[in-house]
Design a protein around this motif. Structure first.
Motif, short mmCIF file in Angstrom:
data_model
loop_
_atom_site.label_atom_id
_atom_site.label_comp_id
_atom_site.label_asym_id
_atom_site.label_seq_id
_atom_site.Cartn_x
_atom_site.Cartn_y
_atom_site.Cartn_z
N VAL A 13 16.20 -11.30 -4.17
CA VAL A 13 16.37 -9.91 -4.60
C VAL A 13 16.17 -9.00 -3.40
N ARG A 14 17.11 -8.10 -3.21
CA ARG A 14 16.96 -7.08 -2.17
C ARG A 14 16.30 -5.86 -2.81
N LEU A 15 15.12 -5.51 -2.30
CA LEU A 15 14.36 -4.42 -2.89
C LEU A 15 14.97 -3.06 -2.56
N ARG A 16 14.84 -2.17 -3.52
CA ARG A 16 15.23 -0.78 -3.29
C ARG A 16 14.10 -0.07 -2.58
N ALA A 17 14.39 0.69 -1.56
CA ALA A 17 13.37 1.46 -0.86
C ALA A 17 12.78 2.49 -1.81
N GLY A 18 11.46 2.69 -1.67
CA GLY A 18 10.81 3.70 -2.50
C GLY A 18 10.52 3.26 -3.90
N SER A 19 10.58 1.92 -4.16
CA SER A 19 10.43 1.46 -5.54
C SER A 19 9.05 0.94 -5.85
N THR A 20 8.08 1.15 -4.97
CA THR A 20 6.76 0.58 -5.22
C THR A 20 5.64 1.43 -4.66
N ALA A 21 4.46 1.24 -5.23
CA ALA A 21 3.26 1.88 -4.69
C ALA A 21 2.38 0.87 -3.98
N ALA A 22 2.92 -0.33 -3.73
CA ALA A 22 2.13 -1.40 -3.10
C ALA A 22 2.00 -1.16 -1.61
N PRO A 23 0.98 -1.75 -0.96
CA PRO A 23 0.84 -1.62 0.48
C PRO A 23 2.06 -2.17 1.20
N VAL A 24 2.41 -1.58 2.33
CA VAL A 24 3.59 -1.98 3.09
C VAL A 24 3.19 -2.21 4.53
N THR A 39 5.35 -7.43 -9.05
CA THR A 39 5.13 -8.01 -7.73
C THR A 39 3.65 -8.24 -7.42
N ASN A 40 2.80 -8.32 -8.43
CA ASN A 40 1.38 -8.54 -8.17
C ASN A 40 1.13 -9.79 -7.31
N ALA A 41 1.72 -10.92 -7.73
CA ALA A 41 1.49 -12.18 -7.01
C ALA A 41 2.08 -12.12 -5.61
N LEU A 42 3.24 -11.51 -5.48
CA LEU A 42 3.89 -11.39 -4.18
C LEU A 42 3.07 -10.53 -3.23
N ASP A 43 2.64 -9.37 -3.71
CA ASP A 43 1.89 -8.44 -2.85
C ASP A 43 0.54 -8.99 -2.44
N ASN A 44 -0.04 -9.85 -3.29
CA ASN A 44 -1.35 -10.42 -2.97
C ASN A 44 -1.25 -11.78 -2.29
N GLU A 45 -0.01 -12.21 -1.99
CA GLU A 45 0.25 -13.44 -1.25
C GLU A 45 -0.45 -14.64 -1.87
N LEU A 46 -0.34 -14.76 -3.21
CA LEU A 46 -0.93 -15.91 -3.89
C LEU A 46 -0.19 -17.17 -3.47
N GLY A 47 -0.95 -18.24 -3.22
CA GLY A 47 -0.34 -19.46 -2.72
C GLY A 47 0.57 -20.14 -3.72
#
Length: 389
Positions: free
Chosen positions: A24-35, A72-80
């Protein structure tokens, strides 16, 4: 807290069972997660492509060009284990009722799993009133001595089966997936491959877990379904991928291994406790025999159970220090827990058996080469179960 992102499907990567992995190609501005450093806070990097997982029976099958809503919780927190984005919906193409029920040919059922979450699902319970197995299970309460092998980690499953199949390759085995880790069975590539290869006769999902060949309300009904519906010779019980631990004595989802063996013993099954062993885990509490095993079997489990102890000292290439540590910890465990029955297991032939598994063996990102003791201990439990048939 849920972190949301929006994106567009670039293409499909893989598919197994009900699971579909896409890019999936993310849309810019679509999250409040750390970057990453240098990007504007709360704005996704322009054009970032990520892995995402969809369940076809929930969302439909994503296709290239589809707009997707992601958790994107798991993705943003880099869960193994589960470090991928999860597809929540295809907003422009919601699945029809026919698509949503395609995975349940016997009907939608009356059991609700993942209850009162936004993605709660209806499943057809093996013992509900409309089930053809209802009469079989109405008064069932005896496993008739069937071996029940419990393990802390999902990654132990193929190794247990490898050890079992060395001596009894024709045994009918059911896997009972509890809800301590992933809830959808489809998240497990191993389950799909083991079913396809014939190493598993059936997968039964219990508790809040769902998506197995059979759906059970809890561990008790799942064990009884394995015996009386599947006709299993052996059941392996373990949580789904992605166990939870906090580094405290009691705060880990693997306590369910002890609870499962209590259920097995109560139902007149032969309880077998798989030791979680590691020679490579950087956390001292998991070196040798993990504190998870010592707590789950020494304190949670309060009925008689067999504990297969692998003869690591006799295995080629094994670190003598690790073998001595496991031997010492085993003695301490049995001294503190008289309800446990020790069985020393010879590991002859287990290296070849593990090499022949139809799935890649991996635990905490480590394979057989990096941490052989983890898989040998699980295979020892399988070999002991085979000796009881």
């Amino acid at each position: 807290m849920i972190r949301w992102r929006e994106g567009v499907v670039v293409g499909e990567q893989a598919r197994w069972g009900d699971a579909v992995e896409v890019q999936v190609r993310l849309r810019a501005g679509s999250t409040a997660a750390p970057v990453p450093q240098g990007a504007a806070q709360g704005v996704a990097p322009e054009g970032e492509v990520v892995r995402a997982l969809a369940y076809a029976s929930v969302t439909g099958v994503p296709a290239a060009g589809d707009r997707v809503l992601l958790n994107t919780n798991a993705l943003d927190n880099e869960l193994g284990t589960g470090g991928v984005a999860m597809v929540v919906a295809l907003p422009d193409r919601l699945p029809s009722d026919d698509e949503s029920t395609a995975a349940h040919p016997e009907g939608t059922g009356h059991l609700v799993k993942a209850r009162y979450t936004p993605l709660q699902t209806m499943v057809f319970g093996v013992d509900e009133q409309d089930s053809p197995h209802h009469s079989t299970l109405t008064d069932a309460d005896d496993l008739a001595g069937m071996p029940v092998v419990a393990a802390d980690l999902h990654s132990s499953l193929p190794a247990v089966l490898a050890g079992l199949r060395v001596d009894t390759p024709e045994a009918r085995v059911a896997y009972l997936m509890t809800d301590g880790g992933a809830l959808p069975v489809a998240f497990s590539r191993a389950c799909a491959a083991l079913r396809e290869s014939g190493w598993l006769e059936a997968v039964i999902s219990c508790g809040q877990a769902y998506g197995g060949d059979l759906e059970a309300v809890n561990t008790f009904s799942g064990l009884l379904a394995a015996r009386h519906v599947v006709g299993a010779d052996v059941v392996v019980v373990a949580q789904g991928p992605g166990n939870l631990g906090t580094g405290t004595t009691w705060g880990f989802s693997g306590v369910s291994a002890g609870e499962a063996l209590n259920a097995a013993a109560l139902l007149q099954g032969r309880a077998i406790a798989t030791l979680r062993v590691s020679g490579a885990d950087p956390r001292q509490r998991h070196r040798g025999i993990s504190h998870h095993s010592r707590t789950a079997y020494g304190r949670v489990l309060n009925r008689s159970a067999d504990v297969p102890v692998p003869d690591l000292g006799g295995h080629p290439g094994m670190d003598p220090g690790l073998a001595q540590q496991v031997a010492r910890q085993a003695e301490e465990l049995f001294a503190a827990a008289p309800h446990l029955v020790r069985h020393d297991i010879d590991l002859a032939g287990m290296g070849a058996a593990l090499a022949a598994t139809p799935v890649r063996l991996s635990t905490m990102g480590r394979g057989v080469r990096e941490d052989p003791a983890a898989f040998l201990a699980a295979a020892a439990a399988g070999r002991h179960a085979a000796s009881l048939l």
